[in-house]
Design a protein around this motif. Sequence first.
Motif, PDB file in Angstrom:
ATOM      1  N   ARG A  33     -31.931 -22.457  -3.607  1.00  0.00           N
ATOM      2  CA  ARG A  33     -31.238 -23.649  -4.319  1.00  0.00           C
ATOM      3  C   ARG A  33     -29.980 -24.100  -3.870  1.00  0.00           C
ATOM      4  O   ARG A  33     -29.681 -23.839  -2.783  1.00  0.00           O
ATOM      5  N   LYS A  34     -29.532 -25.088  -4.705  1.00  0.00           N
ATOM      6  CA  LYS A  34     -28.176 -25.727  -3.995  1.00  0.00           C
ATOM      7  C   LYS A  34     -26.944 -24.730  -3.769  1.00  0.00           C
ATOM      8  O   LYS A  34     -26.819 -23.657  -4.424  1.00  0.00           O
ATOM      9  N   PRO A  35     -26.029 -24.880  -2.849  1.00  0.00           N
ATOM     10  CA  PRO A  35     -25.032 -24.245  -2.427  1.00  0.00           C
ATOM     11  C   PRO A  35     -24.095 -23.543  -3.495  1.00  0.00           C
ATOM     12  O   PRO A  35     -23.815 -24.373  -4.572  1.00  0.00           O
ATOM     13  N   LEU A  36     -23.547 -22.492  -3.696  1.00  0.00           N
ATOM     14  CA  LEU A  36     -22.562 -21.974  -4.581  1.00  0.00           C
ATOM     15  C   LEU A  36     -21.334 -22.697  -4.546  1.00  0.00           C
ATOM     16  O   LEU A  36     -20.885 -23.217  -3.555  1.00  0.00           O
ATOM     17  N   THR A  69     -25.117 -18.494   1.526  1.00  0.00           N
ATOM     18  CA  THR A  69     -24.874 -19.905   1.000  1.00  0.00           C
ATOM     19  C   THR A  69     -24.576 -20.800   2.036  1.00  0.00           C
ATOM     20  O   THR A  69     -23.466 -20.630   2.932  1.00  0.00           O
ATOM     21  N   ALA A  70     -24.956 -22.025   2.072  1.00  0.00           N
ATOM     22  CA  ALA A  70     -24.327 -23.284   2.772  1.00  0.00           C
ATOM     23  C   ALA A  70     -22.945 -23.497   2.189  1.00  0.00           C
ATOM     24  O   ALA A  70     -22.796 -23.248   1.140  1.00  0.00           O
ATOM     25  N   ALA A  71     -21.910 -23.806   2.837  1.00  0.00           N
ATOM     26  CA  ALA A  71     -20.771 -24.488   2.374  1.00  0.00           C
ATOM     27  C   ALA A  71     -21.046 -25.792   1.766  1.00  0.00           C
ATOM     28  O   ALA A  71     -22.017 -26.466   2.240  1.00  0.00           O
ATOM     29  N   ILE A  72     -20.247 -26.435   0.808  1.00  0.00           N
ATOM     30  CA  ILE A  72     -20.459 -27.745   0.343  1.00  0.00           C
ATOM     31  C   ILE A  72     -19.845 -28.897   1.335  1.00  0.00           C
ATOM     32  O   ILE A  72     -18.654 -28.783   1.502  1.00  0.00           O
TER      33      ILE A  72
END
Length: 230
Positions: free
Chosen positions: A79-82, A181-184
């Motif tokens: 899902r979307k990054p933390l 997680t990816a970075a934003i």
Amino acid sequence: MKVKRLSESNSWAFAAAPGLSAGDLAALNAIPAHTEAHAQWLRRRGGVDVTETDIEIVARGNRDRPVRIMGMKADTECRKPLSGAYFESPSAGAPEKIVKIGLNLDEPEPRGKAEDENGNWNGDYFQQNTISLKPDEGIVFHVKAWTLEHYCRFSIVLEVFDRGVMVGQAINDKTGPFQVTAAIEVPDDFGGTRTRFGRYDEVYIGGVANPDHSGWIEVDPSRYERQLTP
């Protein structure tokens, strides 16, 4: 099967801001960076590796006959990054490991990739290589799994051929699926990307990101982003 988390990176993200006290930061800073103890301190509080996570898997033949490892893949839930908190500590370099496999978790069906001489991940490693394990014979995989778009929980699955049947051997972390997680990030003016620190509830900087080299310190997310933006 033995699984070990490697501690090459030292940047972390949290689903919710941990709200660390001065005492918490002092306790964390007392633990040497890039060690298992340092990583476990952060993971116990919800910390997740940023961009990539490195996993060492020791596979050993436990049959009374040889078996062949024919593939590796990842079962993912993404899902979307933390965005709760970000711990920024850029790496100053990492030691090399052997028997490397790459997993791009942004792909619909991630499969183990081979690393070429330029350090790029291409193709399916097991289309060119199959590994046969005799009884009690072992092999070590260094798996690098990454995402540039999501927060992912995932299991690693070894595809083992035994007596004419393909069997999936699922591998997880000690307490459940692996996480990364990816970075934003947003595009920068130079064809790359930059981290949107202002999108996090809390930001901590350490390592070479901290000019005082005094361990982890908390900074204002928006102000820190403005300082880094040309």
